[in-house]
Design a protein around this motif. Sequence first.
Motif, PDB file in Angstrom:
ATOM      1  N   ALA A 618       0.838  -1.195   0.000  1.00 45.21           N
ATOM      2  CA  ALA A 618       0.000   0.000   0.000  1.00 45.21           C
ATOM      3  C   ALA A 618       0.880   1.254   0.000  1.00 45.21           C
ATOM      4  CB  ALA A 618      -0.897   0.005   1.218  1.00 45.21           C
ATOM      5  N   GLY A 619       0.491   2.227  -0.745  1.00 47.34           N
ATOM      6  CA  GLY A 619       1.205   3.508  -0.735  1.00 47.34           C
ATOM      7  C   GLY A 619       2.407   3.570  -1.640  1.00 47.34           C
ATOM      8  N   LYS A 620       2.851   2.431  -2.154  1.00 48.83           N
ATOM      9  CA  LYS A 620       4.023   2.471  -3.042  1.00 48.83           C
ATOM     10  C   LYS A 620       3.601   2.185  -4.481  1.00 48.83           C
ATOM     11  CE  LYS A 620       7.917   1.466  -0.089  1.00 48.83           C
ATOM     12  NZ  LYS A 620       9.070   0.624   0.166  1.00 48.83           N
ATOM     13  N   ALA A 621       4.251   2.815  -5.398  1.00 53.53           N
ATOM     14  CA  ALA A 621       3.955   2.562  -6.801  1.00 53.53           C
ATOM     15  C   ALA A 621       5.265   2.448  -7.554  1.00 53.53           C
ATOM     16  CB  ALA A 621       3.124   3.710  -7.369  1.00 53.53           C
ATOM     17  N   VAL A 622       5.213   1.709  -8.643  1.00 54.52           N
ATOM     18  CA  VAL A 622       6.453   1.385  -9.328  1.00 54.52           C
ATOM     19  C   VAL A 622       6.287   1.623 -10.827  1.00 54.52           C
ATOM     20  CG1 VAL A 622       5.815  -1.066  -9.357  1.00 54.52           C
ATOM     21  CG2 VAL A 622       8.221  -0.417  -9.483  1.00 54.52           C
ATOM     22  N   GLY A 623       7.304   2.210 -11.436  1.00 59.60           N
ATOM     23  CA  GLY A 623       7.262   2.502 -12.865  1.00 59.60           C
ATOM     24  C   GLY A 623       8.487   1.951 -13.571  1.00 59.60           C
ATOM     25  N   VAL A 640       8.056   4.923  -6.088  1.00 59.63           N
ATOM     26  CA  VAL A 640       7.671   6.192  -5.462  1.00 59.63           C
ATOM     27  C   VAL A 640       6.637   5.951  -4.366  1.00 59.63           C
ATOM     28  CG1 VAL A 640       8.112   7.585  -7.524  1.00 59.63           C
ATOM     29  CG2 VAL A 640       5.829   6.666  -7.130  1.00 59.63           C
ATOM     30  N   GLU A 641       6.575   6.908  -3.468  1.00 58.36           N
ATOM     31  CA  GLU A 641       5.533   6.887  -2.440  1.00 58.36           C
ATOM     32  C   GLU A 641       5.287   8.309  -1.983  1.00 58.36           C
ATOM     33  OE1 GLU A 641       6.910   4.608   0.908  1.00 58.36           O
ATOM     34  OE2 GLU A 641       8.819   5.650   0.944  1.00 58.36           O
ATOM     35  N   LYS A 642       4.202   8.495  -1.239  1.00 61.46           N
ATOM     36  CA  LYS A 642       3.995   9.816  -0.642  1.00 61.46           C
ATOM     37  C   LYS A 642       4.490   9.750   0.792  1.00 61.46           C
ATOM     38  CE  LYS A 642       0.781  12.187  -3.493  1.00 61.46           C
ATOM     39  NZ  LYS A 642      -0.608  12.503  -3.834  1.00 61.46           N
ATOM     40  N   ASP A 643       5.254  10.770   1.183  1.00 63.26           N
ATOM     41  CA  ASP A 643       5.759  10.757   2.560  1.00 63.26           C
ATOM     42  C   ASP A 643       4.690  11.291   3.518  1.00 63.26           C
ATOM     43  OD1 ASP A 643       5.760  13.535   2.523  1.00 63.26           O
ATOM     44  OD2 ASP A 643       7.929  13.715   2.217  1.00 63.26           O
ATOM     45  N   ALA A 644       5.057  11.400   4.787  1.00 70.45           N
ATOM     46  CA  ALA A 644       4.096  11.787   5.828  1.00 70.45           C
ATOM     47  C   ALA A 644       3.438  13.137   5.532  1.00 70.45           C
ATOM     48  CB  ALA A 644       4.807  11.851   7.175  1.00 70.45           C
ATOM     49  N   ALA A 744       5.610   5.651 -12.693  1.00 75.79           N
ATOM     50  CA  ALA A 744       5.388   5.336 -11.276  1.00 75.79           C
ATOM     51  C   ALA A 744       4.421   6.345 -10.660  1.00 75.79           C
ATOM     52  CB  ALA A 744       6.721   5.351 -10.523  1.00 75.79           C
ATOM     53  N   VAL A 745       4.604   7.602 -11.011  1.00 74.66           N
ATOM     54  CA  VAL A 745       3.723   8.652 -10.480  1.00 74.66           C
ATOM     55  C   VAL A 745       2.285   8.416 -10.955  1.00 74.66           C
ATOM     56  CG1 VAL A 745       3.195  11.129 -10.637  1.00 74.66           C
ATOM     57  CG2 VAL A 745       5.532  10.378 -10.133  1.00 74.66           C
ATOM     58  N   TYR A 746       2.142   7.966 -12.182  1.00 73.50           N
ATOM     59  CA  TYR A 746       0.787   7.637 -12.679  1.00 73.50           C
ATOM     60  C   TYR A 746       0.160   6.532 -11.811  1.00 73.50           C
ATOM     61  CZ  TYR A 746      -2.762   5.210 -15.380  1.00 73.50           C
ATOM     62  OH  TYR A 746      -3.921   4.568 -15.752  1.00 73.50           O
ATOM     63  N   LYS A 747       0.966   5.525 -11.490  1.00 71.21           N
ATOM     64  CA  LYS A 747       0.441   4.424 -10.660  1.00 71.21           C
ATOM     65  C   LYS A 747       0.025   4.937  -9.280  1.00 71.21           C
ATOM     66  CE  LYS A 747       0.747   0.839 -13.310  1.00 71.21           C
ATOM     67  NZ  LYS A 747       2.042   0.587 -13.927  1.00 71.21           N
ATOM     68  N   LEU A 748       0.754   5.929  -8.811  1.00 67.82           N
ATOM     69  CA  LEU A 748       0.491   6.462  -7.470  1.00 67.82           C
ATOM     70  C   LEU A 748      -0.727   7.384  -7.453  1.00 67.82           C
ATOM     71  CD1 LEU A 748       1.887   6.492  -4.595  1.00 67.82           C
ATOM     72  CD2 LEU A 748       2.885   8.677  -5.279  1.00 67.82           C
ATOM     73  N   THR A 749      -0.851   8.200  -8.507  1.00 71.81           N
ATOM     74  CA  THR A 749      -1.863   9.264  -8.490  1.00 71.81           C
ATOM     75  C   THR A 749      -3.019   9.033  -9.453  1.00 71.81           C
ATOM     76  OG1 THR A 749      -0.778  10.512 -10.245  1.00 71.81           O
ATOM     77  CG2 THR A 749      -0.061  10.966  -7.984  1.00 71.81           C
ATOM     78  N   GLY A 750      -2.843   8.130 -10.412  1.00 78.07           N
ATOM     79  CA  GLY A 750      -3.864   7.926 -11.439  1.00 78.07           C
ATOM     80  C   GLY A 750      -3.838   8.992 -12.522  1.00 78.07           C
ATOM     81  N   LYS A 751      -2.851   9.880 -12.445  1.00 76.63           N
ATOM     82  CA  LYS A 751      -2.767  10.964 -13.429  1.00 76.63           C
ATOM     83  C   LYS A 751      -1.565  10.767 -14.344  1.00 76.63           C
ATOM     84  CE  LYS A 751      -2.679  15.575 -13.230  1.00 76.63           C
ATOM     85  NZ  LYS A 751      -2.221  16.766 -12.511  1.00 76.63           N
ATOM     86  N   ARG A 752      -1.837  10.733 -15.650  1.00 71.22           N
ATOM     87  CA  ARG A 752      -0.743  10.594 -16.614  1.00 71.22           C
ATOM     88  C   ARG A 752       0.038  11.902 -16.734  1.00 71.22           C
ATOM     89  NH1 ARG A 752       1.012   5.648 -17.940  1.00 71.22           N
ATOM     90  NH2 ARG A 752      -0.748   4.228 -18.197  1.00 71.22           N
ATOM     91  N   ILE A 753       1.327  11.762 -16.987  1.00 73.27           N
ATOM     92  CA  ILE A 753       2.190  12.937 -17.137  1.00 73.27           C
ATOM     93  C   ILE A 753       2.419  13.181 -18.632  1.00 73.27           C
ATOM     94  CG2 ILE A 753       4.441  13.930 -16.556  1.00 73.27           C
ATOM     95  CD1 ILE A 753       2.938  13.200 -14.018  1.00 73.27           C
TER      96      ILE A 753
END
Lengths: 760, 152
Positions: A618-623, A640-644, A744-753
């Motif tokens: 949970a919370g981690k995504a990989v690209g 990638v992940e989101k920090d605190a 990876a950021v897309y996997k984390l946020t659902g938003k394509r760059i």
Amino acid sequence: MKNFIPFLKNKNPEDQSKIFVPSRRDFLKISSLATGGFLLGVNFQCAGPKGEPITFAPNVYISLSSDNEVILVAHRSEMGTGIRTSLPMIMADELGADWKKVKIIQAEGDEDKYGNQNTDGSFSVRMFYEPMRKAGATARQMLINAAANKWGVDPSECTTENSQVLLNGSSKKVDFGGLVEALQTMELPDPATIKLKELSEYKFIGTDVPIYDAKAIVSGQATFGADVDLPNMQIAVIARSPVVGAKILSYDDAAALAIPGVSQVIKIEGAGIPPGLDKPLEGLAVLASNTWAAKKGREALVIEWDLGPNQSYSSAAQLQEMAKSTLKNGKVSRERGNFNSAKSSATKVLDRTYLAPYYAHATMEPPAVIADYRGDGSVEIWAPTQHPQWARGAVAGALGLELPKVKVNVTLLGGGFGRKSKPDFVVEAALLSKAAKAPVRVQWTREDDIHHDFYHSHSAQRIVATLDSSKKLTGWNHHTVFPAIGATGNAAELHPSSGELELGCRDFPYDVPNIRIETHESAAHTRIGWLRSVSNIHHAFAIHTMMDEIAEARGLDPVENALDLFGEDKNLTFEGELEGDFGNYGEKLEDFPWNTGRMKKVIQDVAAKSNWKAHKDAGKAVGFAAHKSFLTYVACVVIVEKDANGQLSIPEVHYSVDCGVGVNTDRIKSQFEGGAQFATSLAMTSAITFENGQVVQNNFDSYQIIRMPQSPKKIHVHILPSTEKPTGVGEPPVPPYIPALANAVYKLTGKRIYELPFKV
Amino acid sequence: MALFNLTINGKSQQVDVDPNTPMLWVLRDHLDLVGTKFGCGIAQCGACTIHLDGNAVRSCQLPVSAAEGAKITTIEGLSEEGDHPVQKAWLEHDVPQCGYCQAGQIMSAAALLAQNPNPSDTDIDNAMNGNICRCGTYTRIKAAIHTASKNL
């Protein structure tokens, strides 16, 4: 001009084939050196395409002193890759030298003597691995012959180790230094008899060797560009044209001259438009006895500029126009099959536009150079230059001197990344020294560096990908638009060159039946140059984020998708599909094939080593992305992940790399570690924009580089064992990292760059 | 112009300069201590970091007039033989690439460890945030600071 641009090298057929062979003629020059040593000069010939040997006169010198020192000359510039260590290390390994007794000295810029010194394009190791080995092996053979003579044994019974020749099966040994006298009268060995060591015999190659300058660097003793001091030297700070092409109409320097320490104000004539790759910008230089006074003096100048045709230039407006142009048909650079019919029979079409900004190099050391023009019409330079020969030629041209009158000493470079290939700043110093009749150090400020760079071009790309009913990728149409490097020298160049297109665009390697690569016109309004991996940066970003979308549309894991699209192991030739020939980074395909099997291996390796499939916490995504550039195969996984605080954090990066034989493995790792950091800045923090023809950003407050807290935390570099010819690693880490991060950021946020730099 | 008496690396020095001159240029242009580097001039990159009474400061923003009376240490004076635990750890991890920012990085790291001999990753992030490395040696810098912390 083009032969100075490594990426356009394919346009110069005589430059293509770089087969270096030791030549018996001029093979050995024996002379007594000031060091009291024995000089072994090795000439290498470059066999041209017609088999006609051209004497390239590059020399790598090995000098052995009677006090048992081995002095090796580094002829390529050190800007952080470790090349000043790695090439001498190859010679030392063949020689059997004791690394602790090796002294490295830096070559001055001299093409006749040393050959190609253009430290650029990730080709130092690729080009010089073989010549360095031959240079070392020849010296070893001579030492062995000398020792064998002395002992009355056959040379085959001797070996070298730790700067000694040993007689096998006995305790007899002699220091290299002890043979120096005997070497003076030695016969030259026939180059055909020189035997190189097997890979397994090397002690340094394939290991982690610390950089030669480490101790000097950590104790503040290393000499960079601005660290050279000459008696009576003046420091120059220059007010340069705020818009490329601007000219000085009039100026008032009274206030500047009134500042204590300021000695004179000198105008530098700029090239105008096109600005050229090797010419200074128009400017007004303030010379002073110290840097602070020169800086204050510049602030006090009053200059009236004719800003010229670029004064209304807006990069944002141009970028929108460039993006719009991709909706039309462009100039086709590669065609396979029939893309239009693939599109008309497609069941799914992905049509995406990608934007990327201008980037500045922002080397930590801003350009700084010293020139000393002397009364006898000669000039000596000390410069942090990647290309001392170009600097030498440009200075000779600007001052109307014969080449031998110009001496260019190469200091350490505080970063290069392509910026310090261009000799504009060196020419500035030479012109000023001549005018001032004194040694001059030109010091660029950070603002100068950000405002007056040779920028990585901004770009718009559109990729249209088509899938059929069986979810097969049937069509690939890539439009790419960006002001070309060539336009800096020739304003009429409105399309990228084939060289720039083969940096990751028209060399698209996937097995897709219908491919069309198109370019569109865009004019240059600033100085365009090359930045670490050049147009691979934006091409790889677009291609591999699109591949991630394609994988998703096909219902495939991105790694499986890539492996599937490479198909069977084969060598790619691009034959019959390209407008013009395939450049292959200036190498022949038979020497350096594009092998999909090697690419698939690095992909499989990075998937295994990064535990790709297991990253579902949970919370981690990989690209993921994989990209070959500069003949080196690289696959990259970013986690990638989101920090605190909800900020994006990059806890882990994995690279798998096949660069052939790994020469200095620690420096390969460090280039990849640094490449990930460098690419994080390109992806997330850095952008240059223009308004009214002027750069908007000023310094590190507005042109941002990632800092330690935002930087990737762990970077694992997996070097695949290989016996293939070595290829470079300076640039290849950058291209795949940006799309892997974006995916990876897309996997984390659902938003394509779709645009760089991106914020999360 | 005015005379300033400075104590640099344990040595008394006198310079005659414009009082606004940043210490960076006093060191580099007037005292030939060129190990301290110019990177940005606005205290954004940390290449010019020195110690002022043991604290890491950006010498490009420190006027010479404010440095009088303080104990100044530059990279040349951090240790006699380049063997400060931070310098040794830098060698052990083969941190430098181009090397230009490293004097500033080392000075920031040494000041951190003098105040906090056992820093956490976050402590290191915070202390080193003002030092940019364009080559991207951050992972090795962090590892080297941890190593140095063990060998203080």
